[in-house]
Motif scaffolding. Structure first.
Motif, PDB file in Angstrom:
ATOM      1  N   ALA A 154     -20.161 -72.311  70.700  1.00 45.68           N
ATOM      2  CA  ALA A 154     -20.503 -71.097  69.964  1.00 45.68           C
ATOM      3  C   ALA A 154     -21.885 -71.210  69.341  1.00 45.68           C
ATOM      4  O   ALA A 154     -22.294 -72.278  68.899  1.00 45.68           O
ATOM      5  CB  ALA A 154     -19.475 -70.847  68.863  1.00 45.68           C
ATOM      6  N   ARG A 155     -22.589 -70.094  69.331  1.00 45.72           N
ATOM      7  CA  ARG A 155     -23.857 -70.018  68.619  1.00 45.72           C
ATOM      8  C   ARG A 155     -23.554 -69.739  67.150  1.00 45.72           C
ATOM      9  O   ARG A 155     -22.424 -69.388  66.796  1.00 45.72           O
ATOM     10  CB  ARG A 155     -24.703 -68.910  69.229  1.00 45.72           C
ATOM     11  CG  ARG A 155     -25.150 -69.253  70.645  1.00 45.72           C
ATOM     12  CD  ARG A 155     -26.210 -68.287  71.151  1.00 45.72           C
ATOM     13  NE  ARG A 155     -26.754 -68.766  72.397  1.00 45.72           N
ATOM     14  CZ  ARG A 155     -26.443 -68.263  73.592  1.00 45.72           C
ATOM     15  NH1 ARG A 155     -25.622 -67.236  73.695  1.00 45.72           N
ATOM     16  NH2 ARG A 155     -26.984 -68.765  74.684  1.00 45.72           N
ATOM     17  N   PRO A 156     -24.535 -69.861  66.264  1.00 47.60           N
ATOM     18  CA  PRO A 156     -24.267 -69.660  64.830  1.00 47.60           C
ATOM     19  C   PRO A 156     -23.650 -68.301  64.483  1.00 47.60           C
ATOM     20  O   PRO A 156     -22.845 -68.215  63.565  1.00 47.60           O
ATOM     21  CB  PRO A 156     -25.638 -69.819  64.183  1.00 47.60           C
ATOM     22  CG  PRO A 156     -26.367 -70.739  65.104  1.00 47.60           C
ATOM     23  CD  PRO A 156     -25.901 -70.349  66.494  1.00 47.60           C
ATOM     24  N   GLU A 157     -23.991 -67.253  65.229  1.00 50.82           N
ATOM     25  CA  GLU A 157     -23.468 -65.924  64.894  1.00 50.82           C
ATOM     26  C   GLU A 157     -22.447 -65.407  65.906  1.00 50.82           C
ATOM     27  O   GLU A 157     -22.232 -64.203  66.030  1.00 50.82           O
ATOM     28  CB  GLU A 157     -24.625 -64.946  64.743  1.00 50.82           C
ATOM     29  CG  GLU A 157     -25.503 -65.304  63.555  1.00 50.82           C
ATOM     30  CD  GLU A 157     -26.606 -64.310  63.287  1.00 50.82           C
ATOM     31  OE1 GLU A 157     -26.666 -63.268  63.966  1.00 50.82           O
ATOM     32  OE2 GLU A 157     -27.409 -64.584  62.391  1.00 50.82           O
ATOM     33  N   THR A 158     -21.785 -66.322  66.590  1.00 48.37           N
ATOM     34  CA  THR A 158     -20.775 -65.951  67.574  1.00 48.37           C
ATOM     35  C   THR A 158     -19.625 -65.207  66.918  1.00 48.37           C
ATOM     36  O   THR A 158     -19.194 -65.539  65.824  1.00 48.37           O
ATOM     37  CB  THR A 158     -20.240 -67.210  68.275  1.00 48.37           C
ATOM     38  OG1 THR A 158     -21.291 -67.780  69.043  1.00 48.37           O
ATOM     39  CG2 THR A 158     -19.068 -66.908  69.191  1.00 48.37           C
ATOM     40  N   ILE A 159     -19.121 -64.201  67.620  1.00 50.61           N
ATOM     41  CA  ILE A 159     -17.926 -63.477  67.213  1.00 50.61           C
ATOM     42  C   ILE A 159     -16.799 -63.900  68.141  1.00 50.61           C
ATOM     43  O   ILE A 159     -16.965 -63.912  69.367  1.00 50.61           O
ATOM     44  CB  ILE A 159     -18.135 -61.955  67.303  1.00 50.61           C
ATOM     45  CG1 ILE A 159     -19.235 -61.519  66.345  1.00 50.61           C
ATOM     46  CG2 ILE A 159     -16.821 -61.211  67.034  1.00 50.61           C
ATOM     47  CD1 ILE A 159     -19.682 -60.080  66.545  1.00 50.61           C
ATOM     48  N   VAL A 160     -15.661 -64.262  67.553  1.00 52.14           N
ATOM     49  CA  VAL A 160     -14.471 -64.601  68.321  1.00 52.14           C
ATOM     50  C   VAL A 160     -13.474 -63.457  68.145  1.00 52.14           C
ATOM     51  O   VAL A 160     -13.170 -63.061  67.018  1.00 52.14           O
ATOM     52  CB  VAL A 160     -13.849 -65.927  67.858  1.00 52.14           C
ATOM     53  CG1 VAL A 160     -12.533 -66.195  68.593  1.00 52.14           C
ATOM     54  CG2 VAL A 160     -14.819 -67.081  68.068  1.00 52.14           C
ATOM     55  N   VAL A 161     -12.990 -62.924  69.258  1.00 56.22           N
ATOM     56  CA  VAL A 161     -11.995 -61.860  69.262  1.00 56.22           C
ATOM     57  C   VAL A 161     -10.707 -62.486  69.791  1.00 56.22           C
ATOM     58  O   VAL A 161     -10.665 -62.932  70.934  1.00 56.22           O
ATOM     59  CB  VAL A 161     -12.441 -60.685  70.159  1.00 56.22           C
ATOM     60  CG1 VAL A 161     -11.395 -59.585  70.150  1.00 56.22           C
ATOM     61  CG2 VAL A 161     -13.805 -60.157  69.730  1.00 56.22           C
ATOM     62  N   ALA A 162      -9.686 -62.527  68.943  1.00 55.67           N
ATOM     63  CA  ALA A 162      -8.440 -63.198  69.297  1.00 55.67           C
ATOM     64  C   ALA A 162      -7.291 -62.202  69.340  1.00 55.67           C
ATOM     65  O   ALA A 162      -6.956 -61.599  68.320  1.00 55.67           O
ATOM     66  CB  ALA A 162      -8.141 -64.305  68.288  1.00 55.67           C
ATOM     67  N   GLU A 163      -6.705 -62.026  70.519  1.00 56.32           N
ATOM     68  CA  GLU A 163      -5.527 -61.165  70.646  1.00 56.32           C
ATOM     69  C   GLU A 163      -4.279 -62.008  70.427  1.00 56.32           C
ATOM     70  O   GLU A 163      -4.179 -63.135  70.917  1.00 56.32           O
ATOM     71  CB  GLU A 163      -5.483 -60.522  72.032  1.00 56.32           C
ATOM     72  CG  GLU A 163      -4.309 -59.577  72.186  1.00 56.32           C
ATOM     73  CD  GLU A 163      -4.255 -58.903  73.536  1.00 56.32           C
ATOM     74  OE1 GLU A 163      -3.131 -58.694  74.026  1.00 56.32           O
ATOM     75  OE2 GLU A 163      -5.323 -58.581  74.095  1.00 56.32           O
ATOM     76  N   HIS A 164      -3.324 -61.456  69.683  1.00 58.05           N
ATOM     77  CA  HIS A 164      -2.093 -62.188  69.389  1.00 58.05           C
ATOM     78  C   HIS A 164      -0.992 -61.211  69.021  1.00 58.05           C
ATOM     79  O   HIS A 164      -1.250 -60.024  68.773  1.00 58.05           O
ATOM     80  CB  HIS A 164      -2.325 -63.215  68.280  1.00 58.05           C
ATOM     81  CG  HIS A 164      -2.872 -62.636  67.007  1.00 58.05           C
ATOM     82  ND1 HIS A 164      -2.081 -62.277  65.956  1.00 58.05           N
ATOM     83  CD2 HIS A 164      -4.147 -62.332  66.643  1.00 58.05           C
ATOM     84  CE1 HIS A 164      -2.840 -61.796  64.980  1.00 58.05           C
ATOM     85  NE2 HIS A 164      -4.103 -61.816  65.376  1.00 58.05           N
ATOM     86  N   GLY A 165       0.214 -61.716  68.964  1.00 58.05           N
ATOM     87  CA  GLY A 165       1.344 -60.889  68.576  1.00 58.05           C
ATOM     88  C   GLY A 165       1.289 -60.570  67.092  1.00 58.05           C
ATOM     89  O   GLY A 165       0.773 -61.355  66.291  1.00 58.05           O
ATOM     90  N   SER A 166       1.839 -59.434  66.718  1.00 59.82           N
ATOM     91  CA  SER A 166       1.810 -59.032  65.308  1.00 59.82           C
ATOM     92  C   SER A 166       2.630 -59.974  64.431  1.00 59.82           C
ATOM     93  O   SER A 166       2.406 -60.046  63.228  1.00 59.82           O
ATOM     94  CB  SER A 166       2.301 -57.597  65.148  1.00 59.82           C
ATOM     95  OG  SER A 166       3.620 -57.462  65.631  1.00 59.82           O
ATOM     96  N   ARG A 167       3.526 -60.748  65.025  1.00 56.57           N
ATOM     97  CA  ARG A 167       4.317 -61.731  64.258  1.00 56.57           C
ATOM     98  C   ARG A 167       3.606 -63.066  64.120  1.00 56.57           C
ATOM     99  O   ARG A 167       4.048 -63.935  63.379  1.00 56.57           O
ATOM    100  CB  ARG A 167       5.667 -61.934  64.914  1.00 56.57           C
ATOM    101  CG  ARG A 167       6.523 -60.691  64.861  1.00 56.57           C
ATOM    102  CD  ARG A 167       7.865 -60.924  65.466  1.00 56.57           C
ATOM    103  NE  ARG A 167       8.636 -59.684  65.417  1.00 56.57           N
ATOM    104  CZ  ARG A 167       9.757 -59.491  66.055  1.00 56.57           C
ATOM    105  NH1 ARG A 167      10.254 -60.450  66.813  1.00 56.57           N
ATOM    106  NH2 ARG A 167      10.382 -58.344  65.967  1.00 56.57           N
ATOM    107  N   ASP A 168       2.535 -63.263  64.873  1.00 54.12           N
ATOM    108  CA  ASP A 168       1.758 -64.509  64.794  1.00 54.12           C
ATOM    109  C   ASP A 168       0.793 -64.393  63.624  1.00 54.12           C
ATOM    110  O   ASP A 168      -0.168 -63.632  63.678  1.00 54.12           O
ATOM    111  CB  ASP A 168       0.951 -64.745  66.079  1.00 54.12           C
ATOM    112  CG  ASP A 168       1.823 -64.899  67.301  1.00 54.12           C
ATOM    113  OD1 ASP A 168       3.009 -65.236  67.149  1.00 54.12           O
ATOM    114  OD2 ASP A 168       1.312 -64.679  68.413  1.00 54.12           O
TER     115      ASP A 168
END
Length: 88
Positions: free
Chosen positions: A43-57
């Protein structure tokens, strides 16, 4: 091909770095909590991580250098956004 750890380390060895990283692992396995800490290697210093997950997680608001900057609900699915603490 390979495990997430192996692929991230291989990309890091090739000096790959990303501005945007999407994570969409199987729900309910804590994969995001295990993966987020090692993403700093690609990752670069200003990287954005988009994480999909279950609503119960339930994901942490802060995990090592990563801070949750937002989340969206879509029925049983959630999308959480992370940036490095202090990044952009």
């Amino acid at each position: 091909q390979g495990s997430v750890d192996q692929v991230i380390r291989r990309l890091a060895a090739q000096r790959e770095a990303f501005d945007l990283i999407f994570i969409d692992p199987p729900y309910g396995r804590n994969t995001i909590q295990q993966t987020l800490p090692i993403l700093g290697e690609v990752a670069r210093p200003e990287t954005i991580v988009v994480a999909e997950h279950g609503s119960r997680d339930l994901l942490p608001v802060q995990l090592q250098e990563w801070s949750q900057t937002g989340e969206r609900h879509y029925g049983d699915t959630m999308v959480s956004f992370y940036m490095r603490a202090g990044g952009g």
